[in-house]
Design an enzyme around this catalytic site. Structure first.
Site, PDB file in Angstrom:
ATOM      1  N   SER A  33       0.815  -1.223   0.000  1.00 56.77           N
ATOM      2  CA  SER A  33       0.000   0.000   0.000  1.00 56.77           C
ATOM      3  C   SER A  33       0.847   1.272   0.000  1.00 56.77           C
ATOM      4  O   SER A  33       0.322   2.360  -0.238  1.00 56.77           O
ATOM      5  CB  SER A  33      -0.938   0.019   1.216  1.00 56.77           C
ATOM      6  OG  SER A  33      -0.209   0.117   2.423  1.00 56.77           O
ATOM      7  N   LYS A  77       1.666   4.530   7.101  1.00 60.53           N
ATOM      8  CA  LYS A  77       0.904   5.360   6.177  1.00 60.53           C
ATOM      9  C   LYS A  77       1.355   6.819   6.311  1.00 60.53           C
ATOM     10  O   LYS A  77       2.015   7.193   7.290  1.00 60.53           O
ATOM     11  CB  LYS A  77      -0.597   5.280   6.469  1.00 60.53           C
ATOM     12  CG  LYS A  77      -1.232   3.915   6.242  1.00 60.53           C
ATOM     13  CD  LYS A  77      -1.340   3.585   4.767  1.00 60.53           C
ATOM     14  CE  LYS A  77      -2.123   2.290   4.543  1.00 60.53           C
ATOM     15  NZ  LYS A  77      -1.370   1.103   4.993  1.00 60.53           N
TER      16      LYS A  77
END
Length: 205
Positions: free
Chosen positions: A126, A163
């Site tokens: 991701s 993230k």
């Protein structure tokens, strides 16, 4: 030559280092015990004394926070550092609990932009467009403080993720950087915490 540390000793040393960097004060024996899941202070003291005997720290007598770290004198240690590799992160568990540390690794200091406290293995892609790939070991600088736009290690209940942080006003989002992935929007009912900042990575370990 640097004397070998047990997994428990490596975890305690990493916790002490992280606490000193975060607060400027060494943890007490009780605080170390709570972080390690050791309710017996005498057991904590035994490990701390072993670290002192191995030249990794010094204990100043009659002080509750009298632990100080000792700079490595080993020529190899000047260029490398020992970091714990953290496995699955569960909600409510301290980062350095024994059950979560897979092993310790020696890595080059030159790999990191910030002083790292531990490593976590990346699962998934991701953050591929950030250059963070599946299977990489991400180094984390332990801190609960982060700014908008920084790449962070965050925990949402039992999910531990790397993230980019979006934080504007009351809106917090954890943004991926790869096609096909959606942002994570922590719910107020979830156990959400910033665990640290991205400090660099190790590939092929």
């Amino acid at each position: 030559m640097t004397l070998h540390l047990t997994s428990r000793q490596s975890n305690i040393l990493a916790f002490i280092r992280a606490r000193l960097q975060q607060t400027g004060e060494a943890p007490t024996l009780d605080e170390i015990g709570n972080a390690m899941g050791l309710p017996n202070v005498s057991a904590v003291l035994k490990h701390v004394r072993s670290l002192e005997a191995k030249g990794r720290l010094a204990i100043e007598p009659n002080r509750a926070r009298g632990i100080r770290l000792i700079q490595e004198s080993d020529p190899l240690a000047a260029d490398t550092m020992e970091l714990p590799l953290i496995g699955r992160i569960a909600a409510g568990e301290p980062i350095f609990s024994e059950s979560r540390v897979e092993r310790s690794m020696y890595v080059s200091r030159d790999l990191f932009r910030l002083r790292p406290d531990y490593l976590v293995r990346v699962i998934g892609d991701s953050m591929r467009d950030e250059g963070i790939l599946d299977g990489d070991l991400v180094a984390v600088h332990a801190t609960p403080v982060a700014r908008h736009g920084q790449v962070v290690a965050a925990r949402v209940d039992d999910r531990f993720t790397i993230k980019r942080l979006y934080w504007k006003g009351d809106l917090i989002r954890l943004l991926p950087n790869s096609q096909g992935y959606e942002p994570i929007d922590p719910d107020p009912t979830e156990d959400f915490a910033i665990e640290g900042l991205f400090a660099g990575l190790v590939r092929g370990a």
